[in-house]
Motif scaffolding. Sequence first.
Motif, PDB file in Angstrom:
ATOM      1  N   ASP A   3       0.826  -1.213   0.000  1.00 12.94           N
ATOM      2  CA  ASP A   3       0.000   0.000   0.000  1.00 12.94           C
ATOM      3  C   ASP A   3       0.857   1.258   0.000  1.00 12.94           C
ATOM      4  N   ILE A   4       1.907   1.271   0.815  1.00 12.56           N
ATOM      5  CA  ILE A   4       2.798   2.429   0.931  1.00 12.56           C
ATOM      6  C   ILE A   4       4.239   1.954   0.753  1.00 12.56           C
ATOM      7  N   VAL A   5       4.964   2.621  -0.114  1.00 10.31           N
ATOM      8  CA  VAL A   5       6.384   2.319  -0.313  1.00 10.31           C
ATOM      9  C   VAL A   5       7.180   3.561   0.088  1.00 10.31           C
ATOM     10  N   ILE A   6       8.060   3.414   1.066  1.00  9.50           N
ATOM     11  CA  ILE A   6       8.940   4.514   1.476  1.00  9.50           C
ATOM     12  C   ILE A   6      10.198   4.416   0.619  1.00  9.50           C
ATOM     13  N   ALA A   7      10.366   5.404  -0.261  1.00  6.90           N
ATOM     14  CA  ALA A   7      11.447   5.378  -1.239  1.00  6.90           C
ATOM     15  C   ALA A   7      12.379   6.558  -1.037  1.00  6.90           C
ATOM     16  N   HIS A   8      13.533   6.503  -1.671  1.00  3.72           N
ATOM     17  CA  HIS A   8      14.431   7.648  -1.639  1.00  3.72           C
ATOM     18  C   HIS A   8      15.071   7.859  -2.993  1.00  3.72           C
ATOM     19  N   SER A   9      15.457   9.120  -3.222  1.00  4.65           N
ATOM     20  CA  SER A   9      16.068   9.505  -4.494  1.00  4.65           C
ATOM     21  C   SER A   9      16.979  10.697  -4.254  1.00  4.65           C
ATOM     22  N   LEU A  10      18.074  10.760  -4.992  1.00  2.00           N
ATOM     23  CA  LEU A  10      18.955  11.919  -4.907  1.00  2.00           C
ATOM     24  C   LEU A  10      18.593  12.987  -5.921  1.00  2.00           C
ATOM     25  N   SER A  11      17.768  12.649  -6.892  1.00  2.00           N
ATOM     26  CA  SER A  11      17.490  13.596  -7.965  1.00  2.00           C
ATOM     27  C   SER A  11      16.221  14.404  -7.754  1.00  2.00           C
ATOM     28  N   SER A  12      15.235  13.835  -7.052  1.00  2.00           N
ATOM     29  CA  SER A  12      13.933  14.491  -6.968  1.00  2.00           C
ATOM     30  C   SER A  12      13.101  13.843  -5.881  1.00  2.00           C
ATOM     31  N   PRO A  13      12.129  14.582  -5.309  1.00  2.00           N
ATOM     32  CA  PRO A  13      11.192  13.943  -4.382  1.00  2.00           C
ATOM     33  C   PRO A  13      10.366  12.847  -5.054  1.00  2.00           C
ATOM     34  N   ARG A  14      10.303  12.884  -6.380  1.00  2.00           N
ATOM     35  CA  ARG A  14       9.556  11.866  -7.124  1.00  2.00           C
ATOM     36  C   ARG A  14      10.565  10.897  -7.739  1.00  2.00           C
ATOM     37  N   PRO A  15      10.737   9.704  -7.149  1.00  2.00           N
ATOM     38  CA  PRO A  15      11.727   8.752  -7.671  1.00  2.00           C
ATOM     39  C   PRO A  15      11.411   8.326  -9.098  1.00  2.00           C
ATOM     40  N   ALA A  16      12.384   7.724  -9.728  1.00  2.00           N
ATOM     41  CA  ALA A  16      12.232   7.282 -11.113  1.00  2.00           C
ATOM     42  C   ALA A  16      11.049   6.334 -11.250  1.00  2.00           C
ATOM     43  N   GLY A  17      10.286   6.516 -12.324  1.00  2.00           N
ATOM     44  CA  GLY A  17       9.196   5.607 -12.628  1.00  2.00           C
ATOM     45  C   GLY A  17       7.906   5.839 -11.878  1.00  2.00           C
TER      46      GLY A  17
END
Length: 298
Positions: free
Chosen positions: A140-154
């Motif tokens: 239901d909820i995925v806690i993700a991280h990214s260095l480029s943007s608050p919106r991860p790839a895909g």
Amino acid sequence: MDVRHLQLLRELAERGSVTAVAEATHRTVSAVSQQLRTAQRDAGMQLVEPDGRGVRLTEAGRLLAAGAVEVDTALATVQARWDAYRDDPGGPVSIVAFPSAATLLFPLVITAAEHAGIDLRVTDLDPAESEFAALTADFDIVIAHSLSSPRPAGTSELDVLELVGEPLDVAMAASHPLSERKSLRIEEVAEATWIGVPEGYPFDTVLTSIESHLGKPLRVAQRVRDNRLIESLVAASDRLAVLPRFTSRSNDDLALRPIVGVPALRHMSAIMRPDRARRRAVQTALVAIAEVSRALQA
């Protein structure tokens, strides 16, 4: 138009193969294939076509798969209103987070969920950034991280809630000569030996940025995934690593120092399928996650 057929097409669009759909929905491959044939017969046109040893959606199939997202989201919105009217917590919620975020978030979020009467089911995984979006098919909820943007790839088709921006620091043993500095310049770490993460993982972007500025490769002695292992390796040696400021273990053996001149911030976000994001229980869990994140930022 059968909603179940729309949902089947959506699953095929998001999972990519009949086999993956069968595994996720606990059906046999032949059963899924039969349902696809039934969906095509009811639609009166071809919805899937051969693609190598598998199948892919036709343009018509993709149109209906996209429509399934709208239908599921509308149904979830009505269900959430109905749950609120009946004062029903809204069912179980599954959350997956990368390990360091899970360490910070899960204890407090689980407590908040219990108080709200929500059955929270948590899991920790450590995927590459490009793999987070696919996890929304199963959680239901995925806690993700990214260095480029608050919106991860895909995640362009997903709901994204930015939680916190966490600085990435250079970690070293407390006895390391560089620990005496308040911050580090690129030139000061050029000759160091590093403990890195696998290529494609977010922290590696910091090292590749340093290499780009220097015009030469860094010496990376080891590449491992687990931050706790990296902390131990760094604390017991003269090697450096990139570690997150908020989620690294604080102790007398480890020093963290900011580096200037390269992007060194990771965005932590909650990503969800639009329909699952509308669920009352998911919204309750998100409130708890956001509160913990705000306290972390403060």
